[in-house]
Design an enzyme around this catalytic site. Structure first.
Site, mmCIF file in Angstrom:
data_model
loop_
_atom_site.group_PDB
_atom_site.id
_atom_site.type_symbol
_atom_site.label_atom_id
_atom_site.label_comp_id
_atom_site.label_asym_id
_atom_site.label_seq_id
_atom_site.Cartn_x
_atom_site.Cartn_y
_atom_site.Cartn_z
ATOM 1 N N TYR A 1 46.885 52.590 39.383
ATOM 2 C CA TYR A 1 46.664 52.915 39.190
ATOM 3 C C TYR A 1 46.943 53.739 38.742
ATOM 4 O O TYR A 1 46.050 55.239 38.067
ATOM 5 C CB TYR A 1 45.884 53.169 40.520
ATOM 6 C CG TYR A 1 44.498 52.344 41.482
ATOM 7 C CD1 TYR A 1 45.077 51.124 41.983
ATOM 8 C CD2 TYR A 1 43.359 52.893 42.110
ATOM 9 C CE1 TYR A 1 43.646 50.064 41.883
ATOM 10 C CE2 TYR A 1 42.411 52.223 42.400
ATOM 11 C CZ TYR A 1 42.624 51.045 41.936
ATOM 12 O OH TYR A 1 41.666 49.860 42.469
ATOM 13 N N ASP B 1 37.455 43.881 49.685
ATOM 14 C CA ASP B 1 36.832 43.931 49.569
ATOM 15 C C ASP B 1 36.649 42.411 50.400
ATOM 16 O O ASP B 1 35.584 42.541 50.383
ATOM 17 C CB ASP B 1 36.494 43.592 48.106
ATOM 18 C CG ASP B 1 35.348 45.629 47.561
ATOM 19 O OD1 ASP B 1 35.385 46.210 48.385
ATOM 20 O OD2 ASP B 1 34.998 45.533 46.606
ATOM 21 N N ASP C 1 43.069 47.019 47.094
ATOM 22 C CA ASP C 1 41.791 46.955 46.531
ATOM 23 C C ASP C 1 40.416 46.028 46.410
ATOM 24 O O ASP C 1 39.674 46.217 47.627
ATOM 25 C CB ASP C 1 41.315 47.841 44.845
ATOM 26 C CG ASP C 1 39.974 48.161 44.539
ATOM 27 O OD1 ASP C 1 39.234 48.797 45.336
ATOM 28 O OD2 ASP C 1 39.817 47.449 43.731
ATOM 29 N N ASP D 1 48.150 35.459 45.567
ATOM 30 C CA ASP D 1 47.215 34.844 45.801
ATOM 31 C C ASP D 1 46.803 33.584 47.171
ATOM 32 O O ASP D 1 45.558 33.900 47.174
ATOM 33 C CB ASP D 1 47.597 34.296 44.989
ATOM 34 C CG ASP D 1 48.667 33.475 44.054
ATOM 35 O OD1 ASP D 1 49.669 34.231 45.173
ATOM 36 O OD2 ASP D 1 49.052 32.212 43.666
ATOM 37 N N LYS E 1 53.588 39.420 45.142
ATOM 38 C CA LYS E 1 53.097 39.092 43.723
ATOM 39 C C LYS E 1 55.033 39.075 43.109
ATOM 40 O O LYS E 1 54.858 39.361 42.687
ATOM 41 C CB LYS E 1 52.344 39.939 43.297
ATOM 42 C CG LYS E 1 52.497 38.197 41.667
ATOM 43 C CD LYS E 1 51.645 36.783 41.885
ATOM 44 C CE LYS E 1 51.654 36.423 41.088
ATOM 45 N NZ LYS E 1 50.790 34.475 41.670
#
Ligand code: IPM
Ligand code: MG
Length: 354
Positions: free
Chosen positions: A138, A248, A244, A220, A188
């Site tokens: 970001y 959601d 983020d 994942d 990851k």
């Protein structure tokens, strides 16, 4: 207690108005708060040509806590990148050093049927996602779009320093200590060096928390496990972009993204409080939005910044009560419940404060 109130765009003003109603009601009961409003996002651009006007930033700095609605709208999509509403949000997070973003995903039993997952998968769900909020891809440099070899390339940089990882890991371990003492660090590391360092540092910090059961998961797999068996999680700690996305996803486990509050904290527990959903331009101005995530964000404000757990419990309790009464905004409505407007929901929470 000084609260900077930043309604923002879209449904922001409507949902924030309901949270302010709750604060006003508490004031009538003797709570002393000072509230002042300022524009942010597209509203900041409209008012001052800047998604984070200087006066808004000054007000937020001077306040003990910030209450934010949401930012963004299609009318601002054509603006130059640095002027877009989202940049205002990212800048205020960074300027106030709000590195620890707490996003609880909690299922109210009555809303189990509003979730798209089977009730038995989500019943009893209670997860806390701790998302790092001021680093990662970001904010990493270099970033941009430029022409290389005759074509345009877009690029961003995923970067974390040890100190950034350490401080958010501490917050997550501290929270895990107060809950089920299980922490899952999501990254990851099989592909990204940035994640490799993340995992190493989290393990180091974990040595100070022998009572917390630490596990590691690739992002994942975590995305898959969240819908397969979400109740395996207690606290999740992860970087900005993974957090983020996963927050959601987690929100839908709890029925609606309209139910989830968040807190973004600095090292001194000064905080910005906002629903995790966006500005929903499609329903803005129609008194249809769900104000509960914003009201629950005020609850988090009392819990974390003002260290008043009793008042936080009172606000959470009032929300539980209106849910139990069967009141629902459109996003959480199911057969047999009473459909109410945003403002009626706000009034009902005030009445339920007792
Ligand atoms: C969130 C939002 C923001 C983010 C956007 C609006 C910049 O999606 O708070 O999750 O990506 O952090
Ligand atoms: Mg998001």
């Amino acid at each position: 207690m000084k609260i900077a109130v930043l309604p923002g765009d879209g449904i922001g003003p409507e949902i924030v108005a309901q949270a302010v109603k709750v604060l006003d009601a508490l004031q009538r009961d003797g709570l002393k708060v000072e509230m002042e409003q300022a524009p942010i996002g597209g509203a900041g651009y409209d008012a001052a040509g800047d998604p984070l006007p200087q006066m808004t930033l000054d007000l937020a700095r001077a306040a003990d806590a910030v209450l934010l609605g949401a930012v963004g709208g299609p009318q601002y999509d054509g603006l130059e990148r640095s002027l877009r509403p989202e940049r205002g949000l990212l800048r205020i997070r960074k300027e106030l050093n709000l590195f620890a973003n707490l996003r609880p995903a909690l299922l109210y039993p009555e809303l189990a049927s509003a979730s798209t997952l089977k009730p038995e998968v989500v019943a009893g769900l209670d997860i806390m996602i701790v998302r790092e909020l001021t680093g990662d891809i970001y904010f990493g440099q270099p970033r941009g779009i430029e022409t290389r070899g005759g074509e345009r390339v877009g690029f961003n940089t995923m970067v974390y320093s040890e100190s950034e990882i350490r401080r958010v890991a501490r917050v997550a371990f501290d929270i895990a200590m107060k809950r089920g003492r299980k922490l899952c660090s999501v990254e990851k590391a099989n592909v990204l060096e940035c994640s490799e360092l993340w995992k190493e540092v989290v393990i180091e910090v974990g040595r100070d928390y022998p009572e917390v059961e630490l596990s590691h998961m690739y992002v994942d797999n975590a995305a898959m496990q969240l819908v397969r068996n979400p109740k395996q999680f207690d606290v999740i700690v992860t970087g900005n972009i993974f957090g983020d996305i996963l927050s959601d996803e987690a929100s839908m486990l709890s029925g609606s993204i309209g139910m989830l509050p968040s807190a973004s904290l600095d090292l001194q527990n000064k905080g910005m409080y906002e629903p995790i959903h966006g500005s929903a331009p499609d329903i803005a101005g129609r008194d249809l939005a769900n104000p509960l995530a914003t009201i629950l964000s005020v609850g988090m404000m009392f819990r974390y910044t003002f260290a008043d757990g009793a008042l936080a419990d009172r606000i959470d309790g009032a929300v539980r009560k209106v849910i139990a009464q069967g009141l629902r905004t459109g996003d959480i409505w199911t057969e047999g419940c009473q459909r109410v407007s945003c403002s009626a929901m706000g009034d009902a929470v005030v009445a339920a404060l007792g």
